[in-house]
Design an enzyme around this catalytic site. Structure first.
Site, PDB file in Angstrom:
ATOM      1  N   SER A 186       0.813  -1.205   0.000  1.00 54.17           N
ATOM      2  CA  SER A 186       0.000   0.000   0.000  1.00 54.17           C
ATOM      3  C   SER A 186       0.852   1.262   0.000  1.00 54.17           C
ATOM      4  O   SER A 186       1.680   1.456  -0.885  1.00 54.17           O
ATOM      5  CB  SER A 186      -0.965  -0.048   1.189  1.00 54.17           C
ATOM      6  OG  SER A 186      -2.096   0.736   0.924  1.00 54.17           O
ATOM      7  N   ASP A 389      -8.769  -6.126  -4.861  1.00 51.77           N
ATOM      8  CA  ASP A 389      -8.572  -4.857  -4.146  1.00 51.77           C
ATOM      9  C   ASP A 389      -9.017  -3.692  -5.018  1.00 51.77           C
ATOM     10  O   ASP A 389      -8.685  -3.629  -6.199  1.00 51.77           O
ATOM     11  CB  ASP A 389      -7.092  -4.712  -3.789  1.00 51.77           C
ATOM     12  CG  ASP A 389      -6.782  -3.374  -3.136  1.00 51.77           C
ATOM     13  OD1 ASP A 389      -7.644  -2.862  -2.398  1.00 51.77           O
ATOM     14  OD2 ASP A 389      -5.679  -2.852  -3.359  1.00 51.77           O
ATOM     15  N   HIS A 451      -6.512  -6.663  -0.822  1.00 47.14           N
ATOM     16  CA  HIS A 451      -5.461  -5.659  -0.630  1.00 47.14           C
ATOM     17  C   HIS A 451      -4.296  -6.238   0.168  1.00 47.14           C
ATOM     18  O   HIS A 451      -3.146  -5.858  -0.026  1.00 47.14           O
ATOM     19  CB  HIS A 451      -6.071  -4.469   0.115  1.00 47.14           C
ATOM     20  CG  HIS A 451      -5.157  -3.311   0.311  1.00 47.14           C
ATOM     21  ND1 HIS A 451      -4.754  -2.488  -0.714  1.00 47.14           N
ATOM     22  CD2 HIS A 451      -4.566  -2.812   1.432  1.00 47.14           C
ATOM     23  CE1 HIS A 451      -3.962  -1.539  -0.245  1.00 47.14           C
ATOM     24  NE2 HIS A 451      -3.826  -1.717   1.055  1.00 47.14           N
TER      25      HIS A 451
END
Length: 642
Positions: A186, A389, A451
């Site tokens: 991320s 995601d 994710h």
């Protein structure tokens, strides 16, 4: 003159006293040794030997009480060389203990009868690599700093991280020459390239005593190129059927995307890490697609895994489910003590610190996509994505690769008109995704994943890591996992199949347990045989006595004491033996097949032998599949990519 000297001395003493007080924390830090960080026990850990680990704080800015927390796990086995992986979660401001306890670390926190307990993670990354989780930047997770001294920009963060590493390697010099890999997910897609660049620049300085050998970067669902990521939200929503193209909802979203495009093309918009108008596209997708749930409350898509729903406006902030166990576990006083958390850390552990995220605006920083090409000239890199995601989706990652020029080519171009193929990846007989690579960059798409890819498929990510690090277990033994790319196995990598891995240890324990009970069973058979033989001998003896006494009775008459005694003995003996025979007929041990070699085996491996035998290290990798963080839109409107 004497008075002046006295005053001067007094002033000097005062200054020295103030300096001493101000330097006390630094001196305390300097006096620490590696032993002070050793974790002697960990509450809730599985039975057996504890994994070797160190944890605690390294002071980086004494003037602001800035301390960075780390949790380091020593590798369980060495393949062909020593390797160290540093893991960072995103946010900014989200703790890397997410990675430690929900993704790639050796433990997962589960709900036990007496509170949270730890279970081994089947695909932990510490099988053939030392793994260190760092709460970065200061103020994140267990790290702390004065509230007016949070970090604001990426270069500042990277410099502070290098300072942390300098002090960490001074405490643990045995790891300084390891092959070094920086990994995370991320918003760590911004952190990792900047830290890598800072390390490479540090290595080139003449006063650097030891060069840190950076061998790779691994970034999952990374926030790397804001432009491509913003522009991917709507195509992803169409692809997954969240929004129907040409619908009224689609028109509203396309209008917001047009505003975003205008902002990106004006006033250096493409050079910014964040853009509020562009982030509004994601907000609108989540808002316009909300619906009423079966409980009558409004719900929305989980932005980290669009296969799931969450209450509105959380939209994923209540996920992953393990968080309900991780938070109370890390707030336990005995866990805090075990991890050497400083008393100066006055607040309990929180997954994401909103104050850190708010301060870290990166207003003066360029997006990491702008430095990635130069890093690829020196550092092999993997970008991987979970296909489900939304917030940092795979379309955005694939677009940034296609538009990026590096090492003499653009995108995955191999030559004029030829492109690197997408090679199908199969893991243990199931389609796992695909691999694509060219000129030092590898892209991996994980099917059916969120994710937080390692949350879903820890073992598959370990296979990816071992392939990337070129771990080859052929020379050290062990059963390799069945992982194939375009049908080819390549190097033999182990995912819980190494002889000393956790899964192997558990399998070995099961085998030993079975062998133990088998030994007991065989022992029972042997005892039974002995009893049968003894009973038969006793029966024969009684029968012979009766025959003899019958003869005596014929001579002496039937009423003599000896004759009566013989009759009673014979009666009891016959009845007892007959009963035993009836039981024996149900399972004639002597009539059954019996392998004499089993007696030899029983002698070699007795139950006590099994108990005395050295067990394999509890805490090697194991096997199983098992998700990421965090757009803070549901938490105080702060966006956080974990």
């Amino acid at each position: 003159m004497r008075s002046l000297t006295t005053k001067t001395s007094s002033a000097l003493l005062t200054v020295w006293g103030l300096l001493s007080v101000s330097l006390m924390p630094s001196v305390g830090q300097a006096d620490k040794t590696a032993g002070d960080y050793f974790v002697h026990s960990l509450p809730g850990a599985p039975a057996g030997p504890l994994l070797k680990m160190h944890a605690g704080h390294i002071e980086v800015t004494p003037e602001h009480h800035g301390n960075i927390f780390f949790w380091h796990f020593q590798n369980r086995h060495i393949a062909n060389k020593q390797r160290t992986v540093i893991w960072l979660n995103g946010g900014p401001g989200c703790s890397s203990e997410d990675g430690a306890l929900m993704e790639i670390g050796p433990y997962r926190v589960k709900d036990g009868s007496n509170g949270p307990k730890l279970e081994y993670n089947p695909g932990s990354w510490d099988e053939f690599a030392n793994v260190m989780f760092v709460d970065n930047p200061v103020g994140t997770g267990f790290s702390f700093v004065d509230s007016d001294s949070y970090i604001h920009d990426l270069p500042e963060m990277a410099d502070q991280f290098v300072q942390f590493l300098e002090k960490w390697f001074a405490l643990f010099p045995e790891y300084e020459h390891d092959d070094l890999y920086l990994a995370g997910e991320s918003y760590a897609g911004q952190h990792i390239p900047y830290i890598t660049k800072a390390i490479l620049e540090r290595n080139k300085k003449p006063d650097a005593k030891h060069k840190w050998p950076v061998k790779g970067m691994l970034i999952g669902n990374g926030w790397i190129s804001p432009v491509e990521q913003y522009m991917s939200y709507l195509p992803f929503a169409y692809e997954k059927g969240l929004v129907k193209k040409d619908s009224e909802k689609a028109k509203k979203l396309e209008s917001q995307q047009a505003i975003c495009t205008k902002m990106l093309n004006e006033n250096g918009g493409r050079d910014k890490v964040d853009n509020s108008q562009c982030e509004q596209i994601l907000q609108e997708i989540l808002s316009t697609t909300q619906s009423k749930g079966s409980d009558g409350n409004m719900q929305c898509y989980n932005m980290y895994d669009v296969r799931l729903k969450d209450s509105y406006p959380s939209c994923g902030m209540n996920w992953p489910p393990d968080l309900v166990n991780v938070t109370p576990y890390l707030r336990r006083s005995d866990v805090v003590a075990a991890l050497h958390i400083s008393p100066e850390k006055r607040t309990g552990w929180t997954e994401c610190n909103g104050a850190v995220g708010s301060a870290f605006r990166a207003a003066n920083s360029k997006p990491s996509i702008q430095i990635l090409p130069e890093l690829l000239a020196e550092v092999p890199t993997i970008l991987f994505s979970g296909a489900e995601d939304l917030i940092c989706n795979h379309i955005g990652t694939e677009e940034l690769i296609s538009n990026m020029e590096w090492n003499g080519g653009k995108g995955f171009e191999l030559g004029s008109g030829t492109w690197a193929p997408r090679r199908d990846w199969e893991f243990e007989g199931e389609p796992a995704g695909f691999w694509q690579e060219a000129r030092n960059l590898t892209y991996v798409l994980f099917y059916n994943s969120s994710h937080m890819v390692p949350f879903d498929y820890a073992r598959r990510t370990r296979d990816m890591l071992d392939r990337f690090m070129k771990v080859d277990i052929a020379s050290i033994g062990g059963a390799p996992t069945d992982s194939r790319i375009d049908g080819e196995k390549g190097l033999e990598t182990s995912v819980g199949g190494h002889p000393n891995s956790t899964a192997a240890a558990e399998a070995e324990e099961e085998r030993l347990e079975a062998a133990k009970w088998n030994a007991y069973y065989k022992s029972g058979e042997i005892v039974l045989v002995i009893v049968v033989i003894a009973a038969s001998a006793w029966g024969y003896y009684i029968w012979r006595e009766r025959r003899q006494r019958a003869g005596y009775a014929g001579i002496f008459g039937g009423d003599t004491p000896m004759a009566l005694a013989g009759a009673r003995s014979g009666s009891r003996g016959a009845a007892g033996l007959e009963d035993f025979r009836n039981k024996r007929n149900a399972r004639d041990v002597e009539a059954a097949d019996f392998d004499e070699s089993e007696l030899d085996e029983l002698h070699v491996r007795s139950p006590t032998d099994d108990m005395d035998r050295d067990r394999y290290s509890v805490g090697s990798a194991s096997d199983d599949e098992s998700i990421g963080k965090r757009n803070g839109n549901g938490k105080g409107k702060e966006k956080s990519y974990s």
